[in-house]
Design an enzyme around this catalytic site. Structure first.
Site, PDB file in Angstrom:
ATOM      1  N   PHE A 148       8.380  25.327 -10.421  1.00  0.00           N
ATOM      2  CA  PHE A 148       9.355  25.351  -9.325  1.00  0.00           C
ATOM      3  C   PHE A 148       8.809  25.973  -8.051  1.00  0.00           C
ATOM      4  O   PHE A 148       9.320  25.711  -6.966  1.00  0.00           O
ATOM      5  CB  PHE A 148      10.608  26.139  -9.752  1.00  0.00           C
ATOM      6  CG  PHE A 148      10.389  27.629  -9.849  1.00  0.00           C
ATOM      7  CD1 PHE A 148      10.465  28.453  -8.722  1.00  0.00           C
ATOM      8  CD2 PHE A 148      10.118  28.237 -11.068  1.00  0.00           C
ATOM      9  CE1 PHE A 148      10.254  29.815  -8.812  1.00  0.00           C
ATOM     10  CE2 PHE A 148       9.911  29.599 -11.165  1.00  0.00           C
ATOM     11  CZ  PHE A 148       9.984  30.393 -10.031  1.00  0.00           C
ATOM     12  N   LYS A 172       6.366  15.291 -14.185  1.00  0.00           N
ATOM     13  CA  LYS A 172       7.538  15.992 -14.688  1.00  0.00           C
ATOM     14  C   LYS A 172       7.691  17.281 -13.869  1.00  0.00           C
ATOM     15  O   LYS A 172       7.055  18.286 -14.138  1.00  0.00           O
ATOM     16  CB  LYS A 172       7.375  16.323 -16.174  1.00  0.00           C
ATOM     17  CG  LYS A 172       8.680  16.494 -16.956  1.00  0.00           C
ATOM     18  CD  LYS A 172       9.585  17.621 -16.489  1.00  0.00           C
ATOM     19  CE  LYS A 172       9.089  18.974 -16.941  1.00  0.00           C
ATOM     20  NZ  LYS A 172      10.057  20.062 -16.547  1.00  0.00           N
ATOM     21  N   GLU A 175      12.767  21.565 -13.639  1.00  0.00           N
ATOM     22  CA  GLU A 175      14.183  21.186 -13.621  1.00  0.00           C
ATOM     23  C   GLU A 175      14.935  21.852 -12.474  1.00  0.00           C
ATOM     24  O   GLU A 175      16.028  21.419 -12.104  1.00  0.00           O
ATOM     25  CB  GLU A 175      14.849  21.527 -14.954  1.00  0.00           C
ATOM     26  CG  GLU A 175      14.731  22.961 -15.394  1.00  0.00           C
ATOM     27  CD  GLU A 175      13.506  23.232 -16.260  1.00  0.00           C
ATOM     28  OE1 GLU A 175      13.596  24.121 -17.123  1.00  0.00           O
ATOM     29  OE2 GLU A 175      12.464  22.577 -16.057  1.00  0.00           O
ATOM     30  N   SER A 225       4.435  29.248 -17.049  1.00  0.00           N
ATOM     31  CA  SER A 225       4.247  30.560 -17.661  1.00  0.00           C
ATOM     32  C   SER A 225       3.237  30.472 -18.803  1.00  0.00           C
ATOM     33  O   SER A 225       3.035  29.410 -19.406  1.00  0.00           O
ATOM     34  CB  SER A 225       5.575  31.095 -18.189  1.00  0.00           C
ATOM     35  OG  SER A 225       6.007  30.335 -19.309  1.00  0.00           O
ATOM     36  N   CYS A 279       1.634  32.360  -8.559  1.00  0.00           N
ATOM     37  CA  CYS A 279       0.684  32.903  -9.523  1.00  0.00           C
ATOM     38  C   CYS A 279      -0.437  33.672  -8.841  1.00  0.00           C
ATOM     39  O   CYS A 279      -1.153  34.416  -9.489  1.00  0.00           O
ATOM     40  CB  CYS A 279       0.119  31.791 -10.404  1.00  0.00           C
ATOM     41  SG  CYS A 279      -0.844  30.562  -9.519  1.00  0.00           S
ATOM     42  N   GLU A 373       3.808  39.658 -16.689  1.00  0.00           N
ATOM     43  CA  GLU A 373       3.975  39.134 -15.334  1.00  0.00           C
ATOM     44  C   GLU A 373       5.397  39.415 -14.856  1.00  0.00           C
ATOM     45  O   GLU A 373       6.352  39.280 -15.616  1.00  0.00           O
ATOM     46  CB  GLU A 373       3.706  37.629 -15.330  1.00  0.00           C
ATOM     47  CG  GLU A 373       3.774  36.983 -13.964  1.00  0.00           C
ATOM     48  CD  GLU A 373       3.448  35.502 -14.012  1.00  0.00           C
ATOM     49  OE1 GLU A 373       2.805  34.999 -13.076  1.00  0.00           O
ATOM     50  OE2 GLU A 373       3.830  34.842 -14.992  1.00  0.00           O
TER      51      GLU A 373
END
Length: 482
Positions: A148, A172, A175, A225, A279, A373
């Protein structure tokens, strides 16, 4: 405004057949779009359609394929503001950050436009009358599973290159942020990409599992992740699929006593840019010696950040709750909260997903700091008396994405770059992202699979190398190849 939401299949937006889903804007909690997740059968149909389209696409010359990329690059520039606005609404990024993401997508498309030169192959006469050459061929249908936090940029790490070398792609998106991906697919079609070569399939776990299992899909890339990256890599590899999965990070900024005082600006940008949801974000400031003045400057600047004005929202309510819980955990372990983002006044809409910047001081309790994280505007302070100890503290992290050293000493910088276990290391730069043709990517539990996800490594991932040996001297029987 509500956007039309659905899978992008064979050049058209079609309703998926899975569970219904609402897409919320983190800016104010409003519904941006309504649609449905894909079923596994939806993914199977998309993969079959992609396989049918890919064979004729692969038979074109590379030069013919990248003509589409030149057109697409022009459309990205033409629709730059529109794409950034979509990204701003569905992700919450500040507009300058959203525009920067589109600019990076353009740069990544530039690289793909150079593919005829990049994969031209080589030929050599290796013995009298015997010639060896190689050429690169696409691997077939590939999938790109994206996060995202960069809904425009990260898909362009993979899609342009994968298409340029002759593959078909299933994208993909997260969401949380599917609208950017659908709009990009529409622009690809407008640029001249034949139908069937780029599909966008919406959804979450079921879609990813089908991508890992589907025999029509030859390879996949994943960014997300670390726990999910491990699962995806393990499942895809078990199905003998080419996989490259990138996970989380806990990036350290090591600041030596001789660092330039202006480093405070870099630190603020590194840990609060995009609300820490990247990240490459810096989440730990490690002092090498005494840097009280720099820490004070960072604290002072962080206090001026206003959620909803100078600090964008997080992606969801759950993300805000996670940071709050992390601050609770730090206090329980004996850390001192120098700046608590939970108490920062918010000037964005009350229904948005906001939290202020936080600074946690672990000094004297460095070994108590959790290694997970955080993924938010949170900075943790620890201390080391030597570079050896600094490297020990950084290297104990299971992640190995990025790390930076700030110093005016070439000797200190050289020692840091040798000792630090990270795939991307910066010297006097807070976000050490390599540019093409150098590849983006970490090590340790920040990456599963070989190679980087941009640049030359990306080209290698999406192709097979075919070696051809030819002999034109049948009268010579002395050669070892006879």
């Amino acid at each position: 405004m509500q956007y039309k939401l659905g899978n992008y299949i064979h050049g058209n937006i079609v309703e998926a057949s899975g569970a219904k889903r609402d897409i919320y804007s983190p800016l104010d909690g409003s519904i941006l779009a309504q649609g449905a997740d894909s079923s596994k059968e939806d993914v199977r149909k998309a993969a079959q359609d992609a396989a049918q389209a890919q064979s004729s696409w692969a038979n074109l010359t590379t030069k013919a394929r990248v003509e589409v990329h030149y057109n697409y690059r022009g459309l990205l520039k033409k629709h730059r503001d529109e794409l950034a606005e979509i990204c701003h609404k569905e992700n919450g990024k500040a507009m300058p950050e959203a525009l920067a993401g589109v600019d990076k997508a353009i740069e990544l498309t530039d690289f793909a436009c150079s593919m005829p030169q990049l994969i031209s192959g080589s030929v050599q006469e290796v013995s009298k009358g015997i010639e060896c050459k190689y050429r690169r061929v696409p691997i077939g249908v590939v999938a790109s599973i994206t996060p995202f936090n960069f809904p425009i940029m990260v898909p362009h790490w993979t899609v342009p290159n994968a298409l340029a070398v002759g593959n078909a792609v299933l994208l993909k998106p997260s969401e949380h942020t599917p609208i950017s991906a659908i709009r990009s697919a529409e622009l690809w079609k407008q640029a001249g990409l034949p139908d069937g070569l780029l599909h966008v399939v919406l959804g979450s776990k079921d879609v990813v599992e089908e991508i890992c299992d589907n025999p029509s899909i030859a390879g996949l890339s994943f960014v997300g992740s670390t726990p999910i990256a491990k699962l995806v890599y393990t499942r895809a590899s078990a199905n003998l699929k080419r996989a490259r999965c990138f996970g989380g990070a806990k990036n350290y900024l090591i600041v030596a006593e001789d660092a330039h005082p202006k480093v405070a600006d870099d630190i603020i940008s590194a840990f609060c840019g995009m609300a820490g949801q990247r990240c490459m974000a810096a989440s730990v400031l490690l002092s090498l010696g005494e840097i009280t003045g720099i820490v004070d400057a960072v604290l002072s600047q962080a206090k001026t950040l206003v959620p909803g004005i100078t600090l964008p929202p997080l992606i969801s309510k759950q993300a805000v709750e996670k940071i709050s819980q992390y601050l609770d955990k730090a206090q329980e372990r004996g850390a001192k909260i120098l700046l608590d983002g939970r108490t920062t006044p918010i000037q964005g809409p009350g229904s948005g997903y906001y939290i202020g910047a936080s600074i946690i001081d672990w000094r004297g309790r460095e070994d108590e700091m959790p290694l997970e994280e955080v993924f938010g505007p949170t900075l943790e302070l620890i201390h080391a008396d030597s570079m050896e100890r600094a490297a020990e503290l950084q290297n104990r992290s299971p992640y190995g994405n990025a790390s930076s050293i700030f110093t005016q000493s070439g000797k200190v910088a050289a020692e840091a770059t040798k000792r630090l276990q990270a795939g991307m290391i910066g010297v006097n730069i807070g976000i050490p992202v390599p540019r093409e043709p150098f590849s983006f990517g970490g090590i340790k539990h920040s990456r599963f699979g070989e190679g980087g996800i941009t640049g030359w490594s990306n080209v290698e991932f999406f192709t097979d190398t075919i070696k051809i040996t030819t002999k034109w001297n049948p009268e010579d029987r002395k050669d070892w190849m006879s």
